[in-house]
Design a protein around this motif. Structure first.
Motif, PDB file in Angstrom:
ATOM      1  N   LYS A 184      22.257  80.920  46.346  1.00  0.00           N
ATOM      2  CA  LYS A 184      23.677  80.445  45.899  1.00  0.00           C
ATOM      3  C   LYS A 184      23.540  79.073  45.683  1.00  0.00           C
ATOM      4  CE  LYS A 184      28.113  80.840  45.149  1.00  0.00           C
ATOM      5  NZ  LYS A 184      28.691  82.017  43.936  1.00  0.00           N
ATOM      6  N   LEU A 185      23.309  78.095  46.805  1.00  0.00           N
ATOM      7  CA  LEU A 185      23.630  76.700  46.814  1.00  0.00           C
ATOM      8  C   LEU A 185      22.537  76.146  45.659  1.00  0.00           C
ATOM      9  CD1 LEU A 185      23.596  76.173  50.410  1.00  0.00           C
ATOM     10  CD2 LEU A 185      25.483  76.160  48.998  1.00  0.00           C
ATOM     11  N   GLU A 186      21.231  76.497  45.272  1.00  0.00           N
ATOM     12  CA  GLU A 186      20.585  75.969  44.530  1.00  0.00           C
ATOM     13  C   GLU A 186      21.164  76.218  43.051  1.00  0.00           C
ATOM     14  OE1 GLU A 186      16.160  75.923  46.574  1.00  0.00           O
ATOM     15  OE2 GLU A 186      16.671  77.784  45.282  1.00  0.00           O
ATOM     16  N   ASN A 245      19.666  85.639  55.370  1.00  0.00           N
ATOM     17  CA  ASN A 245      20.749  84.809  55.238  1.00  0.00           C
ATOM     18  C   ASN A 245      20.474  83.482  54.613  1.00  0.00           C
ATOM     19  OD1 ASN A 245      22.505  86.769  56.551  1.00  0.00           O
ATOM     20  ND2 ASN A 245      22.417  85.888  58.666  1.00  0.00           N
ATOM     21  N   VAL A 246      19.243  83.149  55.201  1.00  0.00           N
ATOM     22  CA  VAL A 246      18.630  81.895  54.502  1.00  0.00           C
ATOM     23  C   VAL A 246      18.480  82.105  52.947  1.00  0.00           C
ATOM     24  CG1 VAL A 246      16.723  80.275  54.682  1.00  0.00           C
ATOM     25  CG2 VAL A 246      17.621  81.239  56.715  1.00  0.00           C
ATOM     26  N   GLN A 247      17.880  83.246  52.624  1.00  0.00           N
ATOM     27  CA  GLN A 247      17.642  83.374  51.330  1.00  0.00           C
ATOM     28  C   GLN A 247      18.960  83.532  50.310  1.00  0.00           C
ATOM     29  OE1 GLN A 247      14.879  83.080  49.693  1.00  0.00           O
ATOM     30  NE2 GLN A 247      14.075  82.630  51.736  1.00  0.00           N
ATOM     31  N   LEU A 248      19.990  84.256  50.999  1.00  0.00           N
ATOM     32  CA  LEU A 248      21.300  84.267  50.067  1.00  0.00           C
ATOM     33  C   LEU A 248      21.784  83.086  50.118  1.00  0.00           C
ATOM     34  CD1 LEU A 248      22.678  87.686  51.864  1.00  0.00           C
ATOM     35  CD2 LEU A 248      21.894  87.142  49.364  1.00  0.00           C
ATOM     36  N   ILE A 253      28.934  86.658  55.464  1.00  0.00           N
ATOM     37  CA  ILE A 253      29.224  85.340  54.765  1.00  0.00           C
ATOM     38  C   ILE A 253      29.735  85.658  53.408  1.00  0.00           C
ATOM     39  CG2 ILE A 253      27.987  83.184  53.807  1.00  0.00           C
ATOM     40  CD1 ILE A 253      25.725  83.536  56.143  1.00  0.00           C
ATOM     41  N   ASP A 254      30.907  84.941  53.047  1.00  0.00           N
ATOM     42  CA  ASP A 254      31.358  84.766  51.525  1.00  0.00           C
ATOM     43  C   ASP A 254      30.734  83.732  50.856  1.00  0.00           C
ATOM     44  OD1 ASP A 254      32.983  84.421  49.440  1.00  0.00           O
ATOM     45  OD2 ASP A 254      34.450  85.795  50.341  1.00  0.00           O
ATOM     46  N   LEU A 255      29.732  83.987  50.315  1.00  0.00           N
ATOM     47  CA  LEU A 255      29.188  82.882  49.479  1.00  0.00           C
ATOM     48  C   LEU A 255      30.029  81.840  48.578  1.00  0.00           C
ATOM     49  CD1 LEU A 255      25.977  84.982  48.249  1.00  0.00           C
ATOM     50  CD2 LEU A 255      26.259  83.619  50.229  1.00  0.00           C
TER      51      LEU A 255
END
Length: 386
Positions: free
Chosen positions: A22-24, A15-18, A108-110
């Motif tokens: 996405k945010l980066e 979850n952290v990696q996804l 989670i929907d990214l």
């Protein structure tokens, strides 16, 4: 503008990696933590703008992390978005109840998560702008106040010194006329006493400590205020008294309250046309009022039927040396009255009176409370939420 920093706290590395990826990709800086304790350490070290926090974690869950953030003044303002598999209404209310600003459910929907993060970051930016604007407004107001006070001091002292110098010049050419000299000396003494009064009042304005308190009856406070009004300003103007609680005893500083009442009374007296030869009606009343959570107050009201509040100075009536009067050496009466009552946990307000004139209200607390209750009482006196 620095890149916003997001802290993701989740015990599931995937979850952290996804979320990080996405945010980066959207230009955001992401810091990761894999349990609650590590998350708190990262918060202290990194000071993120926003936290994405998993609710269900071993050892220390997201609810406890959020509670600790709320208990710390330095981290209370950081927005927290909860991420959880719980979808019940009760679970969401629990999270919002401990300080979370939003809720994202798993899986989670990214794209949705990114939209919610960007929304909260906009709120953070707006809040920072508002804080900065408020700081700059306070600085501008402080500078304006200092300028007004300085200008007022210079204007009043120069006028009073001009009066003294003028009468000294008259004495020099009137040495053979004792009565003329005596009259000039009286005027010089009056001007010097006003100068002393201005200096004394300015000194008292910087005193922040609560003054010593004693017991006084409301009737005695009113009588003392009227007596000071007559003595200090050399007037015999009648004051109508309507005291509904004459025997009520309050814990107060008698000198401060009497001084405040005398300042408000002279303000009411001078609210009439200076050319008026007839009576200048002034009334003072007292009433006991009570509000739940704020305690009891004595409400003193001083009413006049003069010219009312000058629209040009209405918003600055309580600023030092702001006055619509042309008299030399005025402009601090209402400032001093409000300062005195606020030092005692009360307040002073001034409003127009229906039918003409003005009403000045002085609120004085009856009950002495602990600091928190004093703050509540002060908020009530100022008309703010408790």
């Amino acid at each position: 503008m620095p890149t916003p920093k997001i802290l993701v706290i989740d015990d599931q590395p995937i979850n952290v990696q996804l979320l990080k990826r996405k945010l980066e990709r959207e230009g955001l800086q992401v810091v990761a933590a894999y349990n609650g304790r590590e998350g708190l350490e990262k918060i202290a070290a990194e000071k993120p703008e926003l936290i994405l926090l998993d609710v269900m974690m071993p050892d220390m869950d997201g609810i406890e992390v959020c509670q600790r953030l709320q208990a710390n003044e330095e981290t209370r303002a950081i927005p927290v978005i909860f991420i959880t598999a719980r979808t019940t209404k009760e679970s969401k209310l629990e999270g919002l109840g401990v300080g979370a600003v939003d809720y994202i459910t798993k899986p989670i929907d990214l794209d949705e998560t990114l939209a919610r993060v960007q929304t909260q970051l906009r709120f953070v930016a707006i809040n920072r702008e508002m804080v900065d604007l408020q700081r700059r407004l306070e600085e501008a107001r402080r500078a304006a106040t200092i300028g007004a006070v300085t200008q007022g001091i210079a204007h009043n002292l120069n006028n009073l010194l001009g009066v003294a110098i003028g009468y000294l010049d008259l004495i020099k050419v009137s040495t053979e006329r004792p009565e003329q000299v005596k009259s000039c000396v009286t005027h010089i003494d009056t001007a010097l006493q006003r100068i002393v009064g201005i200096v004394r009042q300015l000194s008292s304005l910087v005193v922040k400590a609560r003054p010593p308190l004693g017991k006084s009856k409301v009737a005695d406070l009113i009588a003392g205020g009227i007596a000071r009004f007559h003595h200090d300003f050399k007037l015999a103007a009648p004051v109508e008294v309507q005291d509904s609680v004459p025997d009520l005893v309050v814990e107060t500083n008698t000198e401060l309250v009497e001084e405040a009442l005398s300042k408000v009374l002279i303000n009411a007296y001078e609210a009439y046309d200076p050319e008026l030869d007839g009576p200048r009606p002034i009334a003072i009343s007292s009433l006991l009022i009570e509000r739940a959570g704020a305690g009891k107050f004595v409400e003193f009201k001083v009413e006049d039927r003069g010219r009312g509040i000058d629209a040009e100075v209405g918003d600055q009536m309580f600023e030092p040396f702001v006055s619509s009067k042309a008299t030399v050496g005025v402009g601090m009466g209402l400032t001093m009255a409000r300062h005195a009552l606020r030092n005692l946990g009360g307040e002073v307000t001034l409003v127009d009176r229906a039918g003409g004139g003005a009403i000045c209200t002085l609120l004085h607390p009856v009950d002495r409370r602990d600091p928190l209750e004093d703050a509540q009482a002060e908020n009530f006196a100022k008309g703010l939420p408790l």
